[in-house]
Design an enzyme around this catalytic site. Structure first.
Site, PDB file in Angstrom:
ATOM      1  N   CYS A  37       3.249  36.927 -32.255  1.00 22.23           N
ATOM      2  CA  CYS A  37       3.863  38.226 -31.983  1.00 22.23           C
ATOM      3  C   CYS A  37       4.171  38.927 -33.289  1.00 22.23           C
ATOM      4  O   CYS A  37       4.786  38.346 -34.185  1.00 22.23           O
ATOM      5  CB  CYS A  37       5.130  38.045 -31.145  1.00 22.23           C
ATOM      6  N   CYS A  59      -5.059  48.680 -26.838  1.00 23.84           N
ATOM      7  CA  CYS A  59      -5.394  48.241 -28.198  1.00 23.84           C
ATOM      8  C   CYS A  59      -5.257  46.744 -28.398  1.00 23.84           C
ATOM      9  O   CYS A  59      -5.710  46.196 -29.414  1.00 23.84           O
ATOM     10  CB  CYS A  59      -4.530  48.971 -29.233  1.00 23.84           C
ATOM     11  N   CYS A  64       4.745  39.276 -27.673  1.00 19.79           N
ATOM     12  CA  CYS A  64       5.138  38.269 -26.705  1.00 19.79           C
ATOM     13  C   CYS A  64       5.862  38.926 -25.525  1.00 19.79           C
ATOM     14  O   CYS A  64       6.298  40.079 -25.612  1.00 19.79           O
ATOM     15  CB  CYS A  64       6.005  37.195 -27.355  1.00 19.79           C
ATOM     16  N   CYS A  79       3.653  51.204 -26.813  1.00 16.56           N
ATOM     17  CA  CYS A  79       3.060  50.232 -27.711  1.00 16.56           C
ATOM     18  C   CYS A  79       3.301  50.679 -29.155  1.00 16.56           C
ATOM     19  O   CYS A  79       3.046  51.840 -29.492  1.00 16.56           O
ATOM     20  CB  CYS A  79       1.562  50.092 -27.438  1.00 16.56           C
ATOM     21  N   CYS A  82      -0.577  51.884 -30.709  1.00 15.34           N
ATOM     22  CA  CYS A  82      -1.329  53.029 -30.179  1.00 15.34           C
ATOM     23  C   CYS A  82      -0.442  54.050 -29.483  1.00 15.34           C
ATOM     24  O   CYS A  82      -0.942  55.090 -29.020  1.00 15.34           O
ATOM     25  CB  CYS A  82      -2.430  52.554 -29.230  1.00 15.34           C
ATOM     26  N   SER A 350      23.336  20.164 -57.487  1.00 13.37           N
ATOM     27  CA  SER A 350      22.169  20.217 -58.371  1.00 13.37           C
ATOM     28  C   SER A 350      21.991  18.893 -59.096  1.00 13.37           C
ATOM     29  O   SER A 350      22.961  18.285 -59.559  1.00 13.37           O
ATOM     30  CB  SER A 350      22.331  21.346 -59.405  1.00 13.37           C
ATOM     31  N   ASP A 386      15.680  19.501 -59.303  1.00 16.88           N
ATOM     32  CA  ASP A 386      14.891  20.223 -60.298  1.00 16.88           C
ATOM     33  C   ASP A 386      13.916  19.323 -61.032  1.00 16.88           C
ATOM     34  O   ASP A 386      13.143  19.796 -61.856  1.00 16.88           O
ATOM     35  CB  ASP A 386      15.828  20.902 -61.305  1.00 16.88           C
ATOM     36  N   LYS A 527      16.346  26.151 -66.786  1.00 19.35           N
ATOM     37  CA  LYS A 527      17.154  24.958 -66.549  1.00 19.35           C
ATOM     38  C   LYS A 527      18.083  25.111 -65.345  1.00 19.35           C
ATOM     39  O   LYS A 527      17.669  25.555 -64.278  1.00 19.35           O
ATOM     40  CB  LYS A 527      17.921  24.614 -67.826  1.00 19.35           C
ATOM     41  N   ASP A 552      28.495  19.741 -59.263  1.00 22.83           N
ATOM     42  CA  ASP A 552      27.576  18.841 -59.942  1.00 22.83           C
ATOM     43  C   ASP A 552      27.354  17.617 -59.064  1.00 22.83           C
ATOM     44  O   ASP A 552      28.177  17.291 -58.206  1.00 22.83           O
ATOM     45  CB  ASP A 552      28.147  18.417 -61.297  1.00 22.83           C
ATOM     46  N   ASP A 750      27.838  28.948 -67.287  1.00 21.32           N
ATOM     47  CA  ASP A 750      29.034  29.161 -66.471  1.00 21.32           C
ATOM     48  C   ASP A 750      29.965  30.185 -67.107  1.00 21.32           C
ATOM     49  O   ASP A 750      30.450  31.105 -66.427  1.00 21.32           O
ATOM     50  CB  ASP A 750      29.749  27.834 -66.248  1.00 21.32           C
TER      51      ASP A 750
END
Length: 1021
Positions: A37, A59, A64, A79, A82, A350, A386, A527, A552, A750
């Site tokens: 859809c 068309c 859906c 529609c 169209c 992290s 990371d 980083k 952390d 920070d």
């Protein structure tokens, strides 16, 4: 995406997207049956006859059935492609205009509503998703009404976000408010915005009930009730939620330090400043002719120390404490028998290298997050890997399975802390306050489960020690996408969520998402700051909570109510809207009782941070901080009503200026917040692609101040967008790292990030609950501690020489208070204190070895300045300890390590030297020359008689001052035994040899005859 559905890996730039399931071959994520859809992204589906569902016979535009029926019922009935009117299909209810059709009526299906769907709607009515509700209140669905419609709209237009091949017009749009209630904004964001999780059944029904009430009407009604008393959150004033007097009270308050403690402290600071001025004046006006070089060096050092003291001392002028009221928070936002109104929170963890950051430590942090005392549907945990390590991925999978047992155990018995490693290692009576007989049995069983969990994690670690030649292979035989840590696609895995995320008792668990951003050669990844910015964007696409907590991997939640403590400030209707973040103090486990290297850093967290909280707020220290998402997006805080300026005539300009009349923009007076909202100005002027990047889903989320996600989209499209926002080239030519998110340009991102927020006018809050909110691990040996301090000092030097230097940046708007600026300047220049400190610590030894001194003989009156200065220094320290509660041992350890770090790590940060063994040489040299100087001076005084002891005392005082401050360093160096670096031993022997030669040259045991000159007096001796 459903929990445990598989690992999604892909690259937006390479147009790759793969779903890797547990025991299946990798297959394209878009390999779906049938068409998709173009409105919601779900499968089009089939009719009852098994044919592909076709909404428009003209068309064939893929739509859906739910979108088709919604368009016929609430939209234009045309529609989107169209513009032909939709005809009624078999099984669809009648709508206005169907009477003109000549098709055969389908009477048996006209009022037949699917029973299952009806049942889901009823269930969804009692399980309201606050994020979706808020999004609905801020916007209005208008399927089929794209930019081709002729309806007028006076609101500012949003610049088109996605251009080129990525901009695909669809039939549905989601107009969004600007977050301050200025009404709907027509949008040209043609790419669908995808929610997470998939919208609950009945979401549209909820919206239909409230669609008649616009946001502006609600705000006007609230303003009429409140009058000019603005500043409160309109949601809190909803008449449908009666609040008693207790719930209307503030959620927190400032607690001023007792005047009997803080006033003497301020008086001593003023006295010390005056005495310091007289002392420097005397020192400058009384040089030492026979030691002019030593005198000049000492004067320069003392002036620098005075400036550094002022920058450090005066930001502590207004120390405060704070109290929170968790019971009021519950009364206001958790009414009995109704869904919780607390804001959602995204938590970020992290990690990079699992061999340096053990997976078991990270697992304990994640488990403490999943077991936090907060509504589970409001908590989402994102783990950033990371290093793209398969060890971290598998350990997180094991953690998710163990959480199904651990979380219900924690919540059933209310245990603290909720990190199993630290809970089971507590040396306390764990039966205290426990009244349930089953607790002992279940605790033993849970401890056994945790030990088995530890064994499985340890097995994974042992397996990861030897990397196979062909790289790591997943269980289904697929090569691990992150085998090359510098060249791998982005990866996302949802371990826990709404679907499949339940514990052993059937209760829902918070979301747990694994994220590893894409990395390619030739791109800057920045980083930790880059990883955090990737988490911001992923979480915005998937959950978009209005607040974020970053930790952390070695900092676990020690107080399960920590998030509620932060919400007492951030959700306070009076002051919360101007708070950008709530910073908690860092507390540590595993530090010896004497804390030889000041690892606890108590003076900073309990004195300096309390002082900053009384000005504009504490600095951001990298972990244990709850952010407001809008503040990280670079938006300015909401402005309150300004006082009118003095208006006078032109005849007397001395008493003011004549007020000029400016044309007010249309709609400027709405909502009582600001004359013209900063966000509305940005939406009408700035280029969204330049600012946020080319993702319609993400840009749309930035406009939702209260968070939440639009209630439509498919999991496949959602994950594709999430992979897109973590691609390595997404930040190119955007404001990420410059004005948005974590700021790039320094190792200490920070400090820089918090500084930018304060410069925009935001304020921060320091929260110190009685039970520490978070606890982590700190370095326990000398080398690790010095390396940590070196990294911090190097980041401060980088900020000082950058364009964000507090000396030069942020004066334009005047939002940063002067004492706050002093604190930021001090955080960037303190490494430079190492140069005068090194010189000043060398002076006592030089004076003892040469027989000269940095000060001339002083009179009794002049000596009063020195006595008053030393007394004021000690008085300041004692009074600081009195109002802060810091012990004298902690204060003294902090003074000692200030000298140790200053002559080692800080020095090499200024010199940009990184080899840690060289850090040990300067303090070792200072110890040797001062010890030799003391021995030489005492020997000389003994040899020359009583008259030599008077001048010696001043020299010995300074030499002992240096030795006593460096004593922990000497003890740590001697305690290294055979691990002392060879280079340090060589330098120590070399320096000892040099000063031994100087000792022979001085030869203090020979009596120095002091008498008349024979040549001048003519006496024949």
């Amino acid at each position: 995406m459903e929990a445990s559905a598989g690992l999604v890996a892909g690259s937006h730039n390479r147009n790759e997207l793969v779903l890797i399931r547990g025991h299946e071959e990798p297959k394209p994520l878009r390999a779906l049956s049938g068409q998709v859809c173009e409105i919601c992204g779900d499968e089009v589906g089939r009719t009852v006859d098994g044919d592909l569902f076709v909404a428009c016979n003209e068309c064939g535009f893929p739509v859906c059935r739910p979108c088709y029926e919604y368009e016929r019922r609430e939209g234009t009935q045309n529609c989107p492609q169209c513009k032909t009117r939709y005809k009624r299909l078999k099984g669809s209810p009648r709508v206005a205009g169907d009477d003109d059709e000549e098709d055969i009526d389908d009477l048996e299906h006209e009022f037949n509503i699917d029973d299952d769907k009806q049942q889901q709607l009823v269930q969804a009515g009692g399980m309201q998703n606050s994020q979706i509700t808020e999004a609905m209140l801020h916007g209005k669905m208008s399927y089929g009404r794209g930019p081709d419609d002729g309806e007028g709209n006076n609101t500012p237009q949003i610049p088109q976000i996605i251009t080129g091949s990525r901009s695909v017009p669809v039939s549905g749009e989601f107009p969004i408010t600007n977050g301050y209630g200025h009404g709907d904004l027509s949008s040209s964001l043609h790419k669908r915005v995808h929610p997470y999780p998939v919208s609950e059944p009945g979401a549209f029904a909820k919206w239909d009930e409230k669609k008649e009430v616009s946001w502006k009407e609600r705000m006007d009604d609230w303003k009429s009730k409140q009058g000019i008393l603005g500043g409160a959150d309109p949601d809190d004033m909803d008449a449908d939620v009666p609040l008693n007097d207790e719930a209307r009270q503030p959620l927190s308050r400032k607690v001023s330090i007792a005047s009997s403690k803080v006033n003497p402290y301020r008086m001593v600071i003023v006295v010390r400043l005056v005495v310091l001025a007289f002392f420097l004046r005397y020192r400058i006006l009384h040089p030492v002719p026979d030691a002019i070089g030593l005198w000049l060096v000492s004067i320069i050092c003392e002036i620098w120390f005075a400036i550094s003291w002022i920058l450090d001392q005066f930001p502590k002028w207004f120390p405060i404490d704070r109290e929170t009221y968790l019971d009021r928070l519950s009364l206001r936002y958790e009414p009995e028998g109704e869904p919780s109104l607390l804001s959602a929170v995204d938590l970020f963890v992290s990690t990079v290298d699992p061999l340096k950051e053990p997976p078991l430590v990270t697992a304990n942090t994640v488990l403490s997050i999943l077991a936090v005392d907060y509504p589970v549907d409001k908590v989402s945990c994102y783990v950033s890997d990371d290093g793209a390590s398969m060890l971290t991925f598998e350990a997180l999978s094991e953690t998710a399975e163990f959480a199904r047992k651990w979380v219900p155990f924690c919540k059933k018995f209310g245990i603290e802390p909720r990190a199993p490693e630290f809970y089971f290692s507590l040396k306390v009576d764990y039966l205290k306050d426990k009244v349930q007989p089953a607790f002992v049995q279940e605790r033993r069983a849970m401890k056994r489960e945790y030990e088995e969990f530890k064994v499985r994690i340890n097995a994974l670690v042992a397996k990861a020690m030897k990397v196979p030649a062909e790289g790591w292979i997943m269980k289904d035989g697929t090569p691990w996408p992150g085998n090359n840590t510098r060249d791998h696609p982005g990866m996302i895995q949802v371990f826990l969520g709404h679907s499949g995320g339940h514990d052993t008792e059937g209760n829902e668990l918070p979301r747990l998402v694994y994220v590893s951003r894409e990395k390619r050669p030739g791109f800057q990844h920045h980083k930790k700051a880059g990883a955090m910015n990737a988490l911001i964007r992923v979480s915005a696409v998937l959950t978009n909570a209005p607040f974020m907590l970053n930790l952390d991997c070695d900092h676990y939640i020690n107080n399960s109510k920590a998030i509620r403590e932060a919400m007492c400030f951030l959700m306070d209707p009076q002051v919360g809207r101007k708070v950008c973040y709530v910073q908690f103090p860092q507390r540590f486990d595993g530090i010896d009782a004497h804390d030889r290297y000041a690892n606890r850093n108590t003076v900073f967290f309990d004195i300096n941070m309390k002082g900053l909280d009384g000005i504009q707020g504490p600095v951001y220290v990298g972990t244990g901080c709850v952010f407001r998402r809008q503040a990280l997006y670079g938006y300015n805080p909401p402005k309150g009503p300004k006082r009118p300026k003095m208006v006078t005539c032109d005849c007397c300009p001395c008493f003011g200026r004549k007020k000029r009349k400016h044309a007010m923009p249309e709609g400027a007076g709405d909502v009582g917040m600001v004359d013209s909202s900063d966000k509305e100005m940005l939406m009408s002027q700035m280029n969204f692609e330049k600012r946020f990047g080319q993702s319609a889903a993400f840009v749309t989320s930035t406009l939702m101040e209260e968070g939440g996600v639009p209630p439509s989209s498919s999991p496949a499209a959602l994950l594709k967008e999430a992979i897109h926002v973590i691609s390595c080239g997404y930040e190119d030519k955007t404001d990420w790292g410059l004005e948005l998110g974590w700021i790039y340009g320094s190792i200490t991102e920070d400090i820089l990030t918090g500084f930018k927020m304060h410069c925009r006018g935001w304020r921060s809050v320091y929260c110190m609950p009685k039970r520490a909110a978070f606890k982590g691990s700190a370095p326990i040996n000398l080398s690790d501690r010095l390396n940590q301090v070196l990294r911090w000092a190097l980041g401060s030097v980088e900020i000082f020489f950058s364009r964000h230097s507090p000396l030069l940046y942020g004066y334009k708007n005047g939002n940063l208070k002067w004492l706050e600026r002093f604190a930021y300047i001090n955080t960037t220049i303190y490494p430079f204190t190492s140069l005068p400190l090194l010189a000043y610590c060398t002076l006592p030894a030089v004076c003892l070895l040469t027989g000269k001194f940095i000060m001339p003989s002083i009179s009794t009156f002049a000596s009063l300045f020195f006595i008053a200065l030393f007394m004021s220094i000690f008085a300041t320290g004692i009074l600081e300890m009195r109002w802060s509660g810091v012990s004298i041992e902690e204060w003294w350890r902090n003074e000692q390590f200030w000298v140790i770090g200053g002559v080692s790590a800080h020095l090499f940060a200024v010199l940009y030297a990184f080899k840690w063994t060289t850090l040990l040489i300067p303090p070792t040299t200072l110890l040797i020359i001062n010890i030799i100087g003391v021995v030489a001076g005492i020997s000389d005084a003994i040899n020359n008689g009583y008259q030599s002891w008077g001048p010696l005392f001043g020299k010995l005082f300074f030499a002992f001052w240096v030795i006593v401050h460096l004593y922990p360093f000497l003890k740590g160096l001697m305690g290294r035994q055979n691990r002392t670096p060879t280079i340090v031993v060589i330098w120590s022997v070399l320096l000892a040899s040099i000063f031994s030669l100087l000792w022979v040259r001085i030869d203090p045991f020979i009596v120095r005859t002091k008498g008349p000159d024979v040549k001048q007096c003519g006496i024949n001796c």
